[in-house]
Design a protein around this motif. Structure first.
Motif, PDB file in Angstrom:
ATOM      1  N   UNK A 185      25.355 -59.426  35.285  1.00 51.46           N
ATOM      2  CA  UNK A 185      24.989 -60.461  36.063  1.00 51.46           C
ATOM      3  C   UNK A 185      26.342 -61.554  36.319  1.00 51.46           C
ATOM      4  N   UNK A 186      26.772 -61.685  37.273  1.00 54.14           N
ATOM      5  CA  UNK A 186      27.839 -62.720  37.339  1.00 54.14           C
ATOM      6  C   UNK A 186      27.416 -63.954  37.952  1.00 54.14           C
ATOM      7  N   UNK A 187      27.547 -65.215  37.394  1.00 56.82           N
ATOM      8  CA  UNK A 187      26.926 -66.390  37.847  1.00 56.82           C
ATOM      9  C   UNK A 187      27.076 -66.479  39.189  1.00 56.82           C
ATOM     10  N   UNK A 188      26.458 -67.384  40.113  1.00 55.06           N
ATOM     11  CA  UNK A 188      26.878 -67.491  41.478  1.00 55.06           C
ATOM     12  C   UNK A 188      26.639 -66.369  42.423  1.00 55.06           C
ATOM     13  N   UNK A 189      26.493 -65.293  42.106  1.00 49.82           N
ATOM     14  CA  UNK A 189      26.364 -64.112  42.950  1.00 49.82           C
ATOM     15  C   UNK A 189      25.059 -63.869  43.243  1.00 49.82           C
ATOM     16  N   UNK A 190      25.023 -63.147  44.357  1.00 47.79           N
ATOM     17  CA  UNK A 190      23.416 -62.864  45.043  1.00 47.79           C
ATOM     18  C   UNK A 190      22.784 -62.061  43.978  1.00 47.79           C
ATOM     19  N   UNK A 191      23.474 -60.986  43.430  1.00 44.29           N
ATOM     20  CA  UNK A 191      22.839 -59.880  42.500  1.00 44.29           C
ATOM     21  C   UNK A 191      22.441 -60.681  41.157  1.00 44.29           C
ATOM     22  N   UNK A 192      23.009 -61.826  40.796  1.00 34.62           N
ATOM     23  CA  UNK A 192      22.437 -62.280  39.620  1.00 34.62           C
ATOM     24  C   UNK A 192      20.942 -62.815  39.678  1.00 34.62           C
TER      25      UNK A 192
END
Length: 463
Positions: free
Chosen positions: A363-370
């Motif tokens: 998970x990358x912060x600020x992305x929708x997939x997070x």
């Protein structure tokens, strides 16, 4: 003037940005030193592709802060997650790539003018040496020392705003554009690079010509997504650009960097024809599919479907006798089911790429997939191992088939000990040992017989 130390992490495009920073600093009279402790300023060019990389960048920033008087952080993590450095208490200036040279020593990095320096700049090598010839030209091409390629205009030559060529040994790094047209739900890099910004074809051709004249034997055409070069201007320009680069006089090779399936699909016939018509192009294409499931690709917002990836592969199969397909898979995306994973394995067996990057989802912060509920670490580890085992099986088959064959190779760079790393016409790596005995050095072409392999590279003997 300042003494600087620069460290670069991540992709070829990032290395290209660092070369541009170094060129501007050197043009301003600043000089590199061997360690951060010797430097007035340390520059950290960051990557943030996965969570582990992010942690490593923060750790390295803290180490550099303790070693140097002034720290500048730039690159993808700086642009997408600059607040992370502040939250971790790192005392650093967080800047865009283009802002770094002027920021060194409070902006005293000057812009050379005709009265202060020659009318042309140096093609900067990675070792700091100049690739400029005695007459003050880059292989006879006029090239200004500052600015951006996007300003090229006029009578077909480079304008005063074109960037210098970037030379790393005999490898020329040629960033043709910055940014992409995608909106992937898991990607944080887009926050740093933005939408595609394509300089004119002529500007990139002139940069390529200057690199060749400065000694480049391998040009690496790079970008976040080379397949969408020109889309921001309403045209699809990659085939034209490659055709014109290959028309430059000289004996050199061209490698095309990553191109997403959606961008390639619309130009696949024209692009494959350019590859077939030009021996200077390595028969190599990196097309990251990421999943064999259309459902997962939809959740990833990857823009392409599996069918389009298959059609790209089929087109190149028809056009080229032998070529290397490289691709990427993300395993363990939050919505990936066991059936989705099996579809990815099936696609891998069907397409049989020779270079495969397998990445566990993080998970990358600020992305929708997070915001999606993730799969357990054990599940991701199991799927990663299964795909990696299949990857090694396919690569072993490829290199097994090469043993006993003769191939022309380009010596690209030194290897370990007295060996050199070479590339064959399909961009497969061939190691030649005892290079001094054979009189081989970077930039040479040679015919070799493949004698054995180590799964991800082959060994060859000159014949």
């Amino acid at each position: 003037m300042a003494r600087y130390h620069i460290e670069t992490y991540g992709c070829t495009s990032n290395r290209g940005e660092s070369r541009e920073i170094e060129r501007a600093l050197r043009d301003g009279g600043h000089r590199p030193v061997g360690s951060p402790a010797e430097a007035d300023v340390a520059i950290l060019n960051t990557c943030t592709v996965v969570e582990k990389t992010e942690r490593n960048m923060l750790r390295r920033a803290k180490e550099l802060e303790a070693e140097t008087a002034d720290l500048v952080v730039t690159g993808c993590m700086a642009l997408a997650q600059g607040e992370q450095f502040r939250e971790e208490g790192v005392d650093a200036r967080v800047l865009h790539w283009d802002e770094v040279p002027a920021a060194v020593r409070n902006g005293e990095c000057p812009t050379p003018d005709a009265s202060a320096s020659p009318a042309v700049g140096d093609a900067v090598r990675a070792d700091g040496a100049s690739a400029v010839d005695g007459a003050g030209t880059v292989g006879g091409d006029v090239a200004d020392a500052t600015g951006t390629a996007g300003d090229a205009a006029g009578a077909g030559g480079p304008s005063a705003g074109d960037p210098e060529p970037i030379l790393d040994g005999v490898v020329g790094i040629l960033p043709i554009a910055r940014g992409c047209m995608s909106d992937c739900s898991y990607c944080i890099t887009k926050q740093a690079t933005g939408k595609i910004d394509s300089p004119p074809v002529e500007a990139n051709v002139e940069k390529a010509r200057a690199l060749v004249h400065a000694g480049a034997k391998e040009l690496r055409v790079t970008g976040q997504d080379t397949g969408v070069y020109g889309w921001d201007t309403g045209e699809r320009k990659l085939p034209e650009l490659l055709d014109r680069i290959c028309a430059i006089d000289g004996d050199f090779r061209v490698r095309v960097g990553m191109a997403n399936p959606k961008g390639v699909h619309g130009i696949r016939e024209d692009l494959a024809a350019v590859f077939a018509d030009n021996e200077k192009l390595y028969d190599f294409l990196h097309v990251p599919v990421q999943s064999g499931s259309d459902d997962v690709l939809g959740d990833m917002r990857r823009q392409h479907q599996v069918r389009e990836f298959r059609e790209v592969v089929a087109t190149f199969d028809d056009a080229l006798g032998e070529w290397t397909l490289a691709t990427d898979f993300i395993v363990g995306f939050p919505t990936e089911t066991d059936a989705d994973h099996d579809r990815s394995l099936d696609l891998l067996r069907e397409a049989r790429p020779e270079k495969i990057n397998v990445t566990r989802f993080s998970k990358r912060p600020g992305t929708d997939a997070a915001d999606l509920k993730g799969l357990g670490g054990t599940k991701k580890k199991e799927r990663s191992k299964e795909m990696s085992d299949l990857k090694m099986e396919l690569m072993t088959e490829t290199y097994d088939a090469m043993v006993g064959e003769r191939r022309e190779v380009l010596v690209v760079e030194p290897g370990t000990g007295d060996s050199v790393k070479c590339r064959d016409p399909a961009y497969r790596q061939v190691i030649v040992q005892n290079a001094t005995e054979h009189g081989l050095e970077p930039g040479d072409f040679a015919e070799v017989e493949v004698t054995s392999h180590q799964t991800v590279y082959a060994f060859g003997e000159p014949v």
